[in-house]
Design an enzyme around this catalytic site. Structure first.
Site, mmCIF file in Angstrom:
data_model
loop_
_atom_site.group_PDB
_atom_site.id
_atom_site.type_symbol
_atom_site.label_atom_id
_atom_site.label_comp_id
_atom_site.label_asym_id
_atom_site.label_seq_id
_atom_site.Cartn_x
_atom_site.Cartn_y
_atom_site.Cartn_z
ATOM 1 N N CYS A 272 48.324 29.081 38.693
ATOM 2 C CA CYS A 272 47.918 30.436 38.897
ATOM 3 C C CYS A 272 46.448 29.963 39.754
ATOM 4 O O CYS A 272 46.279 29.437 39.889
ATOM 5 C CB CYS A 272 47.614 31.078 38.080
ATOM 6 S SG CYS A 272 45.838 30.341 36.702
ATOM 7 N N CYS B 102 43.807 28.330 37.784
ATOM 8 C CA CYS B 102 43.523 27.018 37.897
ATOM 9 C C CYS B 102 43.629 26.256 39.337
ATOM 10 O O CYS B 102 43.525 25.216 38.514
ATOM 11 C CB CYS B 102 44.758 27.195 36.848
ATOM 12 S SG CYS B 102 44.500 26.843 34.856
ATOM 13 N N ASP C 269 58.481 43.157 26.936
ATOM 14 C CA ASP C 269 57.138 43.442 28.290
ATOM 15 C C ASP C 269 56.324 43.764 26.714
ATOM 16 O O ASP C 269 56.579 43.801 25.746
ATOM 17 C CB ASP C 269 56.934 45.508 28.753
ATOM 18 C CG ASP C 269 57.022 46.338 27.190
ATOM 19 O OD1 ASP C 269 55.919 46.986 26.880
ATOM 20 O OD2 ASP C 269 57.734 46.837 26.614
ATOM 21 N N CYS D 41 48.984 24.120 35.707
ATOM 22 C CA CYS D 41 49.449 25.159 36.400
ATOM 23 C C CYS D 41 48.623 25.701 37.671
ATOM 24 O O CYS D 41 47.659 25.363 38.193
ATOM 25 C CB CYS D 41 48.481 26.367 34.850
ATOM 26 S SG CYS D 41 48.152 27.943 35.918
ATOM 27 N N HIS E 218 45.633 34.117 34.641
ATOM 28 C CA HIS E 218 46.009 33.289 34.118
ATOM 29 C C HIS E 218 47.795 33.791 33.445
ATOM 30 O O HIS E 218 47.911 33.219 33.458
ATOM 31 C CB HIS E 218 45.328 32.227 33.342
ATOM 32 C CG HIS E 218 45.593 31.065 32.517
ATOM 33 N ND1 HIS E 218 46.661 29.860 33.053
ATOM 34 C CD2 HIS E 218 46.059 31.506 31.605
ATOM 35 C CE1 HIS E 218 46.871 29.329 32.172
ATOM 36 N NE2 HIS E 218 46.630 29.932 31.244
ATOM 37 N N ASP F 191 57.965 54.024 30.715
ATOM 38 C CA ASP F 191 58.214 54.323 29.598
ATOM 39 C C ASP F 191 58.386 55.503 29.132
ATOM 40 O O ASP F 191 57.301 56.683 29.574
ATOM 41 C CB ASP F 191 57.262 53.893 28.206
ATOM 42 C CG ASP F 191 58.051 53.987 26.823
ATOM 43 O OD1 ASP F 191 58.853 53.906 26.637
ATOM 44 O OD2 ASP F 191 56.482 52.995 25.971
#
Length: 380
Positions: free
Chosen positions: A311, A314, A271, A309, A340, A89
């Protein structure tokens, strides 16, 4: 170079080739403001959870640790140990967020550092120089992000100045990319559309900046105080005037529902700090809404945050254990929630891309949004 693979209504499915790899769009960029995701997330973690693009901030890296030092190290990619795309940015959002610490002039913006109070000047050329020192894959043009509630006269004057700044950014980037010691001579430039909630100003600005034939185009100055309906209205109005053969980026957005709605209006890049910020406070996303793991009802809950999930949290840990970590103020609890949430966002984008590929995005949007709880229900 951006390749439009297919469309489903206004929803776009594309590939964006960069010197640091090809980005599959639509994409969510994981926000690492100072070169790291808050929540003790490493670049190895980012690879594990399917991150395509990391986003860092020009202003914050300029004031600490310093872009010149990072250039001496070999650029931000080498500094972070991250070989995939990075978008920086420009510092333009700090023109909005640090409104009490800055003065805007035609030449640029005079800041007072939020860290130690020292005076900083940043204009288009300075922003491009800092981003060139960082060597990011994609640099954002320097702009003013005015309040969505500013009056029409202020907005118009601001947009006109932002256009002049964009032209200066383009000239400076071309110069910097040609220098023998530049970190990334293939650095790309995205322009930013502004105009508050005035559709006619937005449209005219989109037409003007499209003539500059940049690498991509962002819609900025939304999610800064207007309603969701106002944001969607502006996207409906302005996106058709941005080049279809270039990526479009909705800056700072947003919730999963915001992303699903914006994709349906032709947005490619997103974002937002929500997944990491909420994760650090024990708030986690699921396909059935957001959970507050501090709630007592999770005290003995053996289930993962979300069934199915994959991740890192999880696959191994229960809601009960993560709640225990959060209550005990153990950093691991915060870290697992952030991982997560970022995985959830990255995987949501995979689902979105699949739905567009198969031309079933309308159905996907309807069923996915119906699965989310209302804001009033989320924390029950």
């Amino acid at each position: 170079m951006y390749k439009l693979l297919t469309k489903d209504g206004m929803a776009k499915r594309g590939e964006f080739e960069t010197v640091h790899g090809t980005i599959q769009t639509p994409v969510f960029m994981n926000v690492g403001t100072v070169g790291a995701i808050k929540g003790a997330v490493s670049t190895d973690d980012l690879r594990t959870i399917g991150t395509q693009v990391e986003l860092s901030n020009t202003y914050h890296l300029h004031v600490r640790t310093g872009d010149k030092l990072i250039k001496q190290f070999g650029g931000l990619h080498k500094f972070m140990g991250w070989d995939k795309p990075i978008l920086t940015d420009s510092g333009g959002f700090q023109v909005f967020s640090l409104s009490g610490l800055r003065k805007i002039k035609e030449e640029g913006v005079y800041f007072q550092s939020h860290i130690d109070g020292h005076h900083i000047f940043m204009g288009p050329e300075e922003s491009m120089q800092i981003q060139s020192n960082l060597g990011s894959t994609i640099a954002m043009s320097f702009d003013e992000c005015p309040s969505s509630r500013a009056d029409r006269t202020y907005i118009q004057n601001s947009v006109d100045r932002t256009t002049r700044w964009l032209e200066r950014c383009k000239r400076k980037m071309q110069e910097l990319n040609s220098l023998p010691d530049t970190v990334n001579p293939h650095q790309m430039l995205f322009g930013i559309n502004q105009g508050g909630i005035f559709a006619d100003i937005r449209i005219e600005h989109a037409k003007r900046i499209s003539e500059l034939d940049l690498d991509g185009y962002a819609v900025g100055g939304l999610a800064v105080g207007e309603t969701h309906d106002e944001m969607y209205y502006i996207l409906d109005e302005v996106v058709p005037y941005l080049p279809e053969n270039k990526p479009t980026y909705l800056m700072g957005v947003g919730t999963p529902a915001n992303i699903i709605e914006a994709v349906d209006r032709g947005i490619d890049f997103f974002d937002c700090v929500y997944p990491s910020r909420n994760g650090r406070h024990g708030h986690v996303y699921t396909h059935h809404g957001k959970l507050n793991l501090f709630n007592k009802k999770f005290e003995l809950d053996p289930r993962p945050i979300e069934e199915g999930c994959q991740c890192p949290a999880c696959r191994t840990y229960s809601r009960a254990y993560i709640r225990h970590l959060l209550k005990a103020k153990e950093m691991l609890g915060m870290r697992l929630c952030v991982l997560h949430n970022l995985y959830f966002y990255n995987h949501l984008m995979e689902e979105i891309r699949g739905a567009i590929d198969e031309h079933r995005y309308k159905e996907f949007k309807k069923t996915t949004l119906e699965g989310f709880l209302t804001p009033e229900e989320e924390y029950r």
